[in-house]
Design a protein around this motif. Structure first.
Motif, short mmCIF file in Angstrom:
data_model
loop_
_atom_site.label_atom_id
_atom_site.label_comp_id
_atom_site.label_asym_id
_atom_site.label_seq_id
_atom_site.Cartn_x
_atom_site.Cartn_y
_atom_site.Cartn_z
N ASN A 1 48.97 45.52 43.01
CA ASN A 1 49.23 44.09 43.19
C ASN A 1 48.53 43.50 44.41
N LEU A 2 47.60 44.24 45.01
CA LEU A 2 46.95 43.78 46.23
C LEU A 2 46.27 42.42 46.06
N ASN A 3 45.69 42.19 44.89
CA ASN A 3 45.00 40.91 44.68
C ASN A 3 45.96 39.73 44.80
N LYS A 4 47.20 39.94 44.37
CA LYS A 4 48.19 38.86 44.41
C LYS A 4 48.96 38.86 45.73
N GLU A 5 49.17 40.04 46.29
CA GLU A 5 49.93 40.16 47.54
C GLU A 5 49.15 41.00 48.55
N PRO A 6 48.11 40.42 49.16
CA PRO A 6 47.30 41.16 50.13
C PRO A 6 48.12 41.54 51.37
N LEU A 7 47.72 42.63 51.99
CA LEU A 7 48.39 43.07 53.21
C LEU A 7 47.88 42.26 54.40
N LYS A 8 48.75 42.04 55.36
CA LYS A 8 48.39 41.29 56.57
C LYS A 8 48.36 42.25 57.74
N LEU A 9 47.40 42.06 58.64
CA LEU A 9 47.31 42.89 59.82
C LEU A 9 48.40 42.53 60.82
N ALA A 10 48.67 43.44 61.74
CA ALA A 10 49.71 43.21 62.76
C ALA A 10 49.38 42.01 63.62
N CYS A 11 48.08 41.70 63.76
CA CYS A 11 47.66 40.55 64.56
C CYS A 11 47.82 39.23 63.81
N GLY A 12 48.22 39.30 62.55
CA GLY A 12 48.45 38.10 61.77
C GLY A 12 47.34 37.73 60.81
N LEU A 13 46.21 38.44 60.87
CA LEU A 13 45.08 38.14 59.99
C LEU A 13 45.33 38.60 58.57
N ARG A 14 44.93 37.76 57.62
CA ARG A 14 44.92 38.14 56.21
C ARG A 14 43.52 37.83 55.68
N GLY A 15 42.88 38.78 55.05
CA GLY A 15 41.48 38.66 54.69
C GLY A 15 41.22 38.11 53.30
N GLU A 16 39.97 38.26 52.90
CA GLU A 16 39.50 37.78 51.60
C GLU A 16 38.91 38.94 50.81
N GLY A 17 39.54 39.30 49.72
CA GLY A 17 39.07 40.41 48.91
C GLY A 17 38.02 39.98 47.90
N GLY A 18 37.54 40.96 47.12
CA GLY A 18 36.58 40.66 46.08
C GLY A 18 37.25 40.08 44.85
N LYS A 19 36.45 39.79 43.84
CA LYS A 19 37.00 39.22 42.62
C LYS A 19 36.22 39.67 41.40
N VAL A 20 36.85 39.56 40.25
CA VAL A 20 36.21 39.87 38.97
C VAL A 20 35.59 38.58 38.44
N ILE A 21 34.34 38.68 37.99
CA ILE A 21 33.69 37.49 37.42
C ILE A 21 33.02 37.84 36.10
N ASP A 22 32.73 36.83 35.31
CA ASP A 22 31.97 36.89 34.07
C ASP A 22 32.73 37.48 32.89
N GLU A 23 32.51 36.84 31.75
CA GLU A 23 32.99 37.38 30.49
C GLU A 23 32.02 38.45 30.02
N THR A 24 32.43 39.19 29.02
CA THR A 24 31.53 40.15 28.42
C THR A 24 30.29 39.44 27.88
N VAL A 25 29.11 40.00 28.16
CA VAL A 25 27.87 39.34 27.76
C VAL A 25 27.79 39.14 26.26
N ASP A 26 28.04 40.24 25.53
CA ASP A 26 27.93 40.11 24.08
C ASP A 26 29.07 39.26 23.52
N LYS A 27 30.24 39.30 24.17
CA LYS A 27 31.36 38.47 23.73
C LYS A 27 31.05 37.00 23.98
N THR A 28 30.46 36.72 25.15
CA THR A 28 30.09 35.35 25.47
C THR A 28 29.07 34.81 24.49
#
Length: 320
Positions: A266-293
């Motif tokens: 569930n990290l994408n929905k509930e990212p962990l926060k550092l002790a200093c208060g920072l919360r970062g930006e993770g990667g993401k899934v993009i694009d539909e299947t080529v042949d499906k598209t």
């Protein structure tokens, strides 16, 4: 941890390929090194983790054609983490690219990473995209995209879509030594290694617009452990030595009975926060299947043509 040979060379890249029962894919992976990314001063080290198929036969055939390939074989199946660490124990260069035995590099792509890593003063460098495919690299099903530039520790803990999760990136041997190598777990070893690198002060960067081909669609360790509900527990074991970097509320959450078996998925929905208060930006899934598209767009075009013909005939009927 043996560091022998660490300073023998400075400019070459050591390509390491951990292998296990990959008779159908490893040749294509190694050829993507030797036919487009191998340069003078580089080396290719393959460690076979006691395969039970014909992987060794494929490797021997490749070595006859490309004698600069060095092959080692474990005397029993030791797992991917140990196999990666063994490969690195044998490298002669200061820089390492780990390529899994079923993935494929783009021509001339690794040298671009190498230059970018040095220009950025970083310890590791990753491609920005993973192009996922099953059998044919011409049919990309989806992509992972990482943010360009530096990936911070906060970013790494904001999603499981991070360079370390794939494990196919360039890094210095010094960063491997500082991290204590790959954690010896049966899965999530590459994610754990990336976490260790960040937690021990190594800098990771992502080169914009670059990619490699990542094969999926088979019953990997990652898939098996995720199906068993073990991935979060394994990730928890990996992060425990660095638990002090996290915000206490998140520590309590991932250690709780309710979340300890699900927090990683569930990290994408509930990212962990550092002790200093920072919360970062993770990667993401993009694009539909080529042949499906393509199929959907074709279907849409056919439907639109059909609707146009129907509408035109309908108008003629109404007029008449």
């Amino acid at each position: 941890m043996n560091t022998k040979g660490k300073d023998k060379k400075t400019d070459g890249i050591s390509f390491i390929v951990p292998a296990y029962n990959c008779e159908d894919t490893i040749e294509e992976s190694i050829l993507s090194i030797v036919r487009g990314n191998y340069r003078k001063g580089d080396e290719i080290i393959v460690v076979d983790d006691f395969s039970t198929d014909s992987t060794q036969s494929v490797l021997r055939k490749l070595k006859k054609i490309y004698p600069h390939i060095t092959i080692y074989q474990n005397t029993w199946n030791r797992g991917s983490a140990v196999t990666r660490n063994i490969a690195i124990e044998h490298v002669n260069n200061n820089y390492i690219f780990c390529l899994d035995s079923d993935n494929i590099l783009v021509r001339d792509s690794v040298r671009d990473l190498f230059k970018f890593m040095h220009n950025m003063g970083a310890d590791s460098a990753a491609f920005q995209y993973l192009y996922f495919f099953k059998k044919d690299t011409g049919l990309i099903t989806h992509k992972w995209k990482f943010k360009e530039g530096e990936i911070s520790l906060a970013d790494y803990l904001a999603s499981y879509i991070v360079p370390g999760a794939s494990g196919n990136y360039l890094f210095s041997k010094v960063s491997w030594i500082k991290a204590g190598g790959y954690p010896q777990c049966r899965t999530l070893d590459t994610w754990g290694f990336g976490l260790r690198q960040h937690a021990t002060g190594s800098k990771m960067v992502v080169l914009p617009g670059t990619y490699y081909y990542h094969r999926y669609g088979y019953d990997s360790n990652w898939i098996r452990e995720r199906r068993r509900g073990k991935s979060s527990l394994i990730a928890l074991q990996v992060i425990l030595p660095f638990i002090g970097i996290l915000d206490q509320k998140d520590v309590d959450r991932i250690m709780s009975r309710k979340y300890r078996n699900v927090w990683f998925d569930n990290l994408n929905k509930e990212p962990l926060k550092l002790a200093c208060g920072l919360r970062g930006e993770g990667g993401k899934v993009i694009d539909e299947t080529v042949d499906k598209t393509y199929a959907l767009s074709l279907k849409t075009r056919i439907t639109n043509i059909g609707m146009h013909i129907w509408s035109r005939n309908e108008r003629k009927t109404c007029i008449s």
